[in-house]
Design an enzyme around this catalytic site. Structure first.
Site, PDB file in Angstrom:
ATOM      1  N   LYS A 116      32.112  42.634  44.923  1.00 46.56           N
ATOM      2  CA  LYS A 116      32.882  41.066  45.961  1.00 46.56           C
ATOM      3  C   LYS A 116      31.509  40.509  46.604  1.00 46.56           C
ATOM      4  O   LYS A 116      32.161  39.253  46.848  1.00 46.56           O
ATOM      5  CB  LYS A 116      34.091  42.396  46.933  1.00 46.56           C
ATOM      6  N   GLU A 200      32.557  41.622  56.898  1.00 45.65           N
ATOM      7  CA  GLU A 200      33.005  40.039  56.749  1.00 45.65           C
ATOM      8  C   GLU A 200      33.931  39.752  58.163  1.00 45.65           C
ATOM      9  O   GLU A 200      34.466  40.641  58.916  1.00 45.65           O
ATOM     10  CB  GLU A 200      34.201  40.205  56.023  1.00 45.65           C
ATOM     11  N   ARG A 293      42.783  39.072  36.055  1.00 43.35           N
ATOM     12  CA  ARG A 293      43.768  40.082  35.375  1.00 43.35           C
ATOM     13  C   ARG A 293      45.173  39.869  35.459  1.00 43.35           C
ATOM     14  O   ARG A 293      45.279  38.203  36.002  1.00 43.35           O
ATOM     15  CB  ARG A 293      44.125  41.722  35.350  1.00 43.35           C
TER      16      ARG A 293
END
Length: 445
Positions: A116, A200, A293
């Protein structure tokens, strides 16, 4: 077009992929665990191979067993579906090095987006908006505290290797951060084998909006509209709809352009999703993650754009052009998907069991992608998703009314089921207005 396809997954997504493969004349091969031998996807495949016991590590995540099944059946390609090995870059490389076709993005793109922090930094460099946060893992608690002080509370504490809403916590002050940091790091080490944590900015009122992308065989990246995914429990989605009621033409243009830039930054091929957080007050959005995906919620995009995404995946993997004109994509109507889970409709706790009755709704604008039938057993070994109920209408109001009727007409007996939750949600003024955010589930309690 490839001639034979092994589906390295189970349940509704395996059944859905098999359906398209057979329609295209592609031989469909299923793999299954001992626990899933009686499920519909196994019976509907042209050939099926048992790859191990119920434990996913010994069956659906057993790389050796899956490759052996591909070899013994003469499979030409492998489609991983979602979950399990679908975002495992090493598996993708192994499939290709074995001489098989991988129906998904390249291993390098999977690896780049799997971390990430690396993904955030790549997106920022590509001009995709990212929320204020760390550009490298918080090495220890002291580093996390310092980062949070700079970013400003509240903050999201997130596993760098996480995904699917797992490995996240919110801290409103330093005391909470100390607790959440240890909790997330421990969870990440246990679940992902990587305890790296990022910090974050957390937005208390936010909407979860994502964009479906498709990297074509000729190198172009196309954006196929956005989906609203803000109805969630434990950071995991329950309802998705397209188009998003929060996104107007100008914002949509920004969303789609950013998603294309994201795909181009990693030379993306095949289907993927760029997930973002939208501040409904300022209309600012920030990159959250890229899912490399096919998504659970892909049917709403299919129905609004009139495209079979699995068919397009197979075409990309075969080096073929798409069936649609990328320059003439026009969305039509509105689609809503409800995830029918074997879980308590109030507390959302899993409730497996034997299905004594299963009757799916039918009617105009109603589609059901199911993984089970009467007589099957929902076991505790896998995700609780039993089916996806997808409805379409000329507009959002018609789609909601059709969803209400379809929920009322869906009979499932035996396991616990969250259909009553959807009956309440579809009547709730907040959802019906379209002006809702990720807190809506708590508002229904």
């Amino acid at each position: 077009m490839i001639e034979s396809l092994l589906v390295a997954n189970r349940g509704e997504i395996a059944r859905r992929i098999i359906r398209t493969a057979k329609r295209l004349g592609v031989r469909a091969i299923a793999v299954h665990s001992e626990a899933d031998a009686d499920l519909p996807f196994v019976a509907e495949a042209d050939e099926a191979v048992c790859v191990g016991p119920a434990n996913p590590a010994q069956s659906y995540c057993n790389v050796g067993a899956i490759l052996d099944a591909a070899k013994s059946t003469g499979a030409q390609a492998i489609h991983p579906g979602y979950g399990f090995l679908s975002e495992n870059a090493d598996f993708a490389r192994t499939v290709e090095s074995s001489g098989l076709v991988w129906v998904g993005p390249g291993a390098d793109a999977i690896a780049a987006m799997g971390d990430k922090i690396n993904a955030r930094n790549l997106m920022a460099a590509a001009g995709v908006p990212v929320a204020p946060g760390t550009t490298e893992p918080a090495a220890d608690l002291a580093a996390a505290v310092a980062a949070a002080a700079e970013i400003g509370y509240p903050v999201m504490v997130k596993a760098a290797a996480g995904g699917g809403g797992m490995g996240m916590g919110v801290a409103t002050d330093e005391a909470a951060l100390r607790t959440e940091y240890d909790k997330v790091r421990s969870f990440a080490e246990r679940m992902f084998g990587d305890g790296s944590v990022l910090i974050e900015r957390y937005f208390p009122r936010v909407r979860h909006v994502e964009v479906q992308i498709l990297g074509l065989a000729d190198g172009r990246v196309v954006a196929l509209g956005e989906r609203e995914c803000s109805v969630q429990r434990r950071n995991q989605k329950l309802v998705e709809e397209s188009p998003s009621p929060a996104v107007g033409p100008e914002l949509r243009e920004r969303f789609l352009a950013a998603a294309v830039r994201a795909g181009e930054a990693v030379n993306y091929r095949n289907a993927g999703t760029v997930e973002c957080l939208l501040d409904p007050t300022t209309q600012e959005f920030f990159f959250l993650e890229m899912n490399t995906r096919l998504q659970v919620e892909h049917p709403v995009t299919e129905l609004v754009y009139g495209i079979d995404l699995v068919a397009e995946q197979l075409r990309v993997a075969s080096g073929l052009a798409p069936t649609f004109d990328p320059e003439a994509l026009v969305p039509r109507g509105h689609a809503i998907e409800l995830r029918i889970n074997a879980e308590d409709p109030k507390r959302f706790l899993p409730g497996p069991g034997v299905i004594s009755a299963w009757n799916e709704p039918v009617g105009e604008g109603v589609r059901v992608d199911s993984g089970y039938a009467a007589g099957n057993t929902v076991t505790p070994f896998y995700d609780s998703l039993m089916a996806k109920l997808i409805v379409t209408g000329a507009d959002r109001a018609e789609a909601i009314e059709r969803a209400k009727a379809a929920v009322a007409g869906f009979e499932i007996a035996g396991p616990k089921c969250n259909l009553p939750f959807f009956a309440d949600l579809l009547e709730h003024p907040e959802f019906r207005s379209g002006d809702y955010d990720t807190r809506i589930v708590t508002h229904l309690r």
